[in-house]
Write a protein that holds these residues in place. Sequence first.
Motif, PDB file in Angstrom:
ATOM      1  N   LEU A 239       0.826  -1.208   0.000  1.00 50.65           N
ATOM      2  CA  LEU A 239       0.000   0.000   0.000  1.00 50.65           C
ATOM      3  C   LEU A 239       0.861   1.259   0.000  1.00 50.65           C
ATOM      4  CD1 LEU A 239      -2.672   1.587   0.416  1.00 50.65           C
ATOM      5  CD2 LEU A 239      -2.338   1.243   2.875  1.00 50.65           C
ATOM      6  N   THR A 240       1.851   1.289   0.889  1.00 49.75           N
ATOM      7  CA  THR A 240       2.656   2.492   1.109  1.00 49.75           C
ATOM      8  C   THR A 240       3.465   2.878  -0.124  1.00 49.75           C
ATOM      9  OG1 THR A 240       2.845   1.893   3.454  1.00 49.75           O
ATOM     10  CG2 THR A 240       4.446   3.483   2.589  1.00 49.75           C
ATOM     11  N   ALA A 241       4.216   1.932  -0.660  1.00 43.33           N
ATOM     12  CA  ALA A 241       5.089   2.230  -1.794  1.00 43.33           C
ATOM     13  C   ALA A 241       4.287   2.610  -3.028  1.00 43.33           C
ATOM     14  CB  ALA A 241       5.975   1.018  -2.102  1.00 43.33           C
ATOM     15  N   THR A 242       3.173   1.942  -3.243  1.00 47.67           N
ATOM     16  CA  THR A 242       2.363   2.212  -4.425  1.00 47.67           C
ATOM     17  C   THR A 242       1.769   3.610  -4.369  1.00 47.67           C
ATOM     18  OG1 THR A 242       1.849  -0.148  -4.520  1.00 47.67           O
ATOM     19  CG2 THR A 242       0.480   1.323  -5.839  1.00 47.67           C
ATOM     20  N   SER A 243       1.300   4.008  -3.209  1.00 46.08           N
ATOM     21  CA  SER A 243       0.764   5.353  -3.045  1.00 46.08           C
ATOM     22  C   SER A 243       1.835   6.399  -3.322  1.00 46.08           C
ATOM     23  CB  SER A 243       0.217   5.522  -1.625  1.00 46.08           C
ATOM     24  OG  SER A 243      -0.807   4.584  -1.355  1.00 46.08           O
ATOM     25  N   ALA A 244       3.027   6.175  -2.788  1.00 48.52           N
ATOM     26  CA  ALA A 244       4.129   7.120  -2.995  1.00 48.52           C
ATOM     27  C   ALA A 244       4.537   7.176  -4.463  1.00 48.52           C
ATOM     28  CB  ALA A 244       5.322   6.729  -2.126  1.00 48.52           C
ATOM     29  N   ALA A 245       4.525   6.039  -5.133  1.00 47.31           N
ATOM     30  CA  ALA A 245       4.909   6.005  -6.544  1.00 47.31           C
ATOM     31  C   ALA A 245       3.931   6.774  -7.411  1.00 47.31           C
ATOM     32  CB  ALA A 245       5.009   4.552  -7.020  1.00 47.31           C
ATOM     33  N   MET A 246       2.646   6.627  -7.119  1.00 47.00           N
ATOM     34  CA  MET A 246       1.656   7.369  -7.893  1.00 47.00           C
ATOM     35  C   MET A 246       1.886   8.874  -7.742  1.00 47.00           C
ATOM     36  SD  MET A 246      -2.524   7.280  -7.764  1.00 47.00           S
ATOM     37  CE  MET A 246      -2.596   7.738  -6.025  1.00 47.00           C
ATOM     38  N   LEU A 247       2.141   9.314  -6.527  1.00 46.13           N
ATOM     39  CA  LEU A 247       2.394  10.740  -6.307  1.00 46.13           C
ATOM     40  C   LEU A 247       3.670  11.191  -7.003  1.00 46.13           C
ATOM     41  CD1 LEU A 247       1.453  11.056  -2.518  1.00 46.13           C
ATOM     42  CD2 LEU A 247       0.060  11.655  -4.510  1.00 46.13           C
ATOM     43  N   GLY A 248       4.704  10.346  -6.970  1.00 46.64           N
ATOM     44  CA  GLY A 248       5.957  10.683  -7.643  1.00 46.64           C
ATOM     45  C   GLY A 248       5.781  10.837  -9.138  1.00 46.64           C
ATOM     46  N   TRP A 249       5.025   9.914  -9.751  1.00 41.26           N
ATOM     47  CA  TRP A 249       4.775   9.985 -11.194  1.00 41.26           C
ATOM     48  C   TRP A 249       3.995  11.261 -11.537  1.00 41.26           C
ATOM     49  CZ3 TRP A 249       5.447   5.488 -14.672  1.00 41.26           C
ATOM     50  CH2 TRP A 249       5.118   5.770 -16.000  1.00 41.26           C
ATOM     51  N   LEU A 250       2.941  11.558 -10.759  1.00 41.90           N
ATOM     52  CA  LEU A 250       2.127  12.740 -11.024  1.00 41.90           C
ATOM     53  C   LEU A 250       2.927  14.027 -10.844  1.00 41.90           C
ATOM     54  CD1 LEU A 250      -1.254  11.711  -9.339  1.00 41.90           C
ATOM     55  CD2 LEU A 250      -0.683  11.719 -11.774  1.00 41.90           C
ATOM     56  N   ALA A 266      -2.469   5.889 -13.129  1.00 43.34           N
ATOM     57  CA  ALA A 266      -2.524   4.437 -13.273  1.00 43.34           C
ATOM     58  C   ALA A 266      -1.136   3.850 -13.491  1.00 43.34           C
ATOM     59  CB  ALA A 266      -3.435   4.064 -14.446  1.00 43.34           C
ATOM     60  N   SER A 267      -0.335   4.524 -14.303  1.00 47.01           N
ATOM     61  CA  SER A 267       1.023   4.043 -14.568  1.00 47.01           C
ATOM     62  C   SER A 267       1.886   4.123 -13.319  1.00 47.01           C
ATOM     63  CB  SER A 267       1.652   4.865 -15.698  1.00 47.01           C
ATOM     64  OG  SER A 267       0.908   4.750 -16.890  1.00 47.01           O
ATOM     65  N   GLY A 268       1.715   5.190 -12.540  1.00 46.01           N
ATOM     66  CA  GLY A 268       2.454   5.307 -11.290  1.00 46.01           C
ATOM     67  C   GLY A 268       2.108   4.215 -10.304  1.00 46.01           C
ATOM     68  N   VAL A 269       0.837   3.846 -10.262  1.00 47.37           N
ATOM     69  CA  VAL A 269       0.410   2.736  -9.412  1.00 47.37           C
ATOM     70  C   VAL A 269       1.152   1.462  -9.781  1.00 47.37           C
ATOM     71  CG1 VAL A 269      -1.535   1.167  -8.994  1.00 47.37           C
ATOM     72  CG2 VAL A 269      -1.859   3.631  -8.790  1.00 47.37           C
ATOM     73  N   VAL A 270       1.181   1.139 -11.064  1.00 52.06           N
ATOM     74  CA  VAL A 270       1.841  -0.091 -11.500  1.00 52.06           C
ATOM     75  C   VAL A 270       3.342  -0.020 -11.239  1.00 52.06           C
ATOM     76  CG1 VAL A 270       2.306  -1.601 -13.463  1.00 52.06           C
ATOM     77  CG2 VAL A 270       0.047  -0.564 -13.196  1.00 52.06           C
ATOM     78  N   ALA A 271       3.959   1.141 -11.472  1.00 53.26           N
ATOM     79  CA  ALA A 271       5.393   1.289 -11.209  1.00 53.26           C
ATOM     80  C   ALA A 271       5.711   1.024  -9.743  1.00 53.26           C
ATOM     81  CB  ALA A 271       5.863   2.682 -11.615  1.00 53.26           C
ATOM     82  N   GLY A 272       4.877   1.541  -8.847  1.00 51.53           N
ATOM     83  CA  GLY A 272       5.099   1.308  -7.418  1.00 51.53           C
ATOM     84  C   GLY A 272       4.918  -0.141  -7.035  1.00 51.53           C
ATOM     85  N   LEU A 273       3.893  -0.786  -7.600  1.00 47.41           N
ATOM     86  CA  LEU A 273       3.663  -2.202  -7.321  1.00 47.41           C
ATOM     87  C   LEU A 273       4.840  -3.049  -7.785  1.00 47.41           C
ATOM     88  CD1 LEU A 273      -0.086  -2.319  -8.404  1.00 47.41           C
ATOM     89  CD2 LEU A 273       0.775  -2.660  -6.080  1.00 47.41           C
ATOM     90  N   VAL A 274       5.353  -2.717  -8.969  1.00 48.99           N
ATOM     91  CA  VAL A 274       6.509  -3.454  -9.499  1.00 48.99           C
ATOM     92  C   VAL A 274       7.714  -3.297  -8.581  1.00 48.99           C
ATOM     93  CG1 VAL A 274       8.198  -3.509 -11.379  1.00 48.99           C
ATOM     94  CG2 VAL A 274       5.754  -3.357 -11.899  1.00 48.99           C
ATOM     95  N   ALA A 275       8.020  -2.071  -8.204  1.00 53.85           N
ATOM     96  CA  ALA A 275       9.242  -1.806  -7.443  1.00 53.85           C
ATOM     97  C   ALA A 275       9.210  -2.396  -6.042  1.00 53.85           C
ATOM     98  CB  ALA A 275       9.484  -0.295  -7.374  1.00 53.85           C
ATOM     99  N   ILE A 276       8.055  -2.403  -5.411  1.00 53.17           N
ATOM    100  CA  ILE A 276       8.009  -2.903  -4.027  1.00 53.17           C
ATOM    101  C   ILE A 276       7.939  -4.429  -3.979  1.00 53.17           C
ATOM    102  CG2 ILE A 276       5.508  -2.909  -3.703  1.00 53.17           C
ATOM    103  CD1 ILE A 276       8.308  -1.792  -1.209  1.00 53.17           C
ATOM    104  N   THR A 277       7.640  -5.068  -5.101  1.00 55.22           N
ATOM    105  CA  THR A 277       7.477  -6.526  -5.121  1.00 55.22           C
ATOM    106  C   THR A 277       8.680  -7.277  -4.536  1.00 55.22           C
ATOM    107  OG1 THR A 277       5.862  -6.560  -6.900  1.00 55.22           O
ATOM    108  CG2 THR A 277       7.224  -8.518  -6.652  1.00 55.22           C
ATOM    109  N   PRO A 278       9.909  -7.022  -4.976  1.00 58.25           N
ATOM    110  CA  PRO A 278      11.022  -7.785  -4.394  1.00 58.25           C
ATOM    111  C   PRO A 278      11.341  -7.389  -2.965  1.00 58.25           C
ATOM    112  CG  PRO A 278      11.856  -6.118  -5.895  1.00 58.25           C
ATOM    113  CD  PRO A 278      10.361  -6.119  -6.057  1.00 58.25           C
ATOM    114  N   ALA A 279      10.972  -6.156  -2.575  1.00 57.74           N
ATOM    115  CA  ALA A 279      11.411  -5.594  -1.293  1.00 57.74           C
ATOM    116  C   ALA A 279      10.341  -5.600  -0.216  1.00 57.74           C
ATOM    117  CB  ALA A 279      11.889  -4.150  -1.514  1.00 57.74           C
TER     118      ALA A 279
END
Length: 437
Positions: A239-250, A266-279
């Motif tokens: 939840l946390t990383a994805t929210s931050a990624a969306m804001l970063g993209w915007l 929408a793209s920022g959401v997916v970018a955050g989900l991708v990045a937090i997956t391994p971590a």
Amino acid sequence: MEGNTAWLFTSAALVLLMVPGLAFFYGGMVRSKSVLNMLMMSFGSLGLIGVLWVIYGYSIAFGDDVGGGLLGNPLEALGLSGLMGGDALSGTGFAAFQAMFAILTVALISGAVADRVRFGSWLLFAGLWATIVYFPVAHWVFAFDDEESGVAGGWIANQLGALDFAGGTAVHINAGAAALALVLVIGKRVGWPKEPMKPHNLPFVMLGAGLLWFGWFGFNAGSALAADNIAGVAFINTLTATSAAMLGWLLIERIRDGHATSLGAASGVVAGLVAITPACAFVDTWGALSIGAIAGILCALAVGLKYRFGFDDSLDVVGVHLVGGLVGTLLIGFFGTVGVNEGGADGLFYGGDLSLLGKQAVGAFAVLGYSFVVTVVLALIIKYTLGLRVEAEDEVIGIDEAEHAETGYEFGGSRGRGVLSGTGVAGAAKKLEETKP
């Protein structure tokens, strides 16, 4: 035990939901004449990989190692033999959960080659790629040694000791590298980049992103294989990383373009989900916020690289999944902390040294290199035998009509190529002439 098994099956169902979520996300981003083909590429992956996984894919990924950490025994659980009727948590439940990862990884690649690939060729590529690339790489990353049973696993998980909780390497870097290789072999869409190729249905894109986010809680938290605190850490960090990624993209959009868009959100959401997956289970809240924000910013910038270097990654699989996967995997080397998971390691910002970052880099780039090279070979073989692309005229008129004899939308109560193109075959010929360099 029953609670853990219930959570595993629930998580598997959540990950399955990500496939139609991805189909809507990708389907909304293409032009109206390609929407059905885009949906079919995801659903086709679901059908094909679902079959291959239960026949031999699970065995290659999680069978006892027979190749120095490179390959599981493909005959060990052929047809899931020996798993049916046993402990669901370690048998059928785990096999079902991991099947969804295999299906989704293949489907992710499809966005890079939207609008121009024969459906039959796509299925052939998908089956070969899953067999030669995904199943072995899943063994490298997800198959851990089991001292009790004497089963040996993959080299990244065991000999190297790199950390990847839910698939930054095996899923996202793997798919992103394959996407890059495939677009280099198959070439650009007719008219790209001169002709605007805007998303035809942004509500579809937003719906798809929402379904992906919802399902991703199963993807990440389910990888704990238990309803425990580690699953809780993975859940809240997702939840946390994805929210931050969306804001970063915007933020990047606002600074660069003067406005924030729904496509960017929408793209920022997916970018955050991708990045937090391994971590997701190896970092604390501050690490998750940082990884998400960095991924949102870097991926927003990375999607423009295709214009600079001239590769037609239709729906930005390289910019989001390859770059996002690399960001999340490498940043574990900085933000990892045993404070949230004793099975992890401390990164540079938490008292660790460069060794963890080095392991993360070796694992990430090994998967990237293997996936890229093998994908190039597979794509070239199919290109010069069966053929990869539809005819240029079919691409201009619409791949839905050419490959599936259907259209996503009916205009004026009639069907046909003339309706789709407005001018029919003659218009397509004119358009082909206009797009020639």
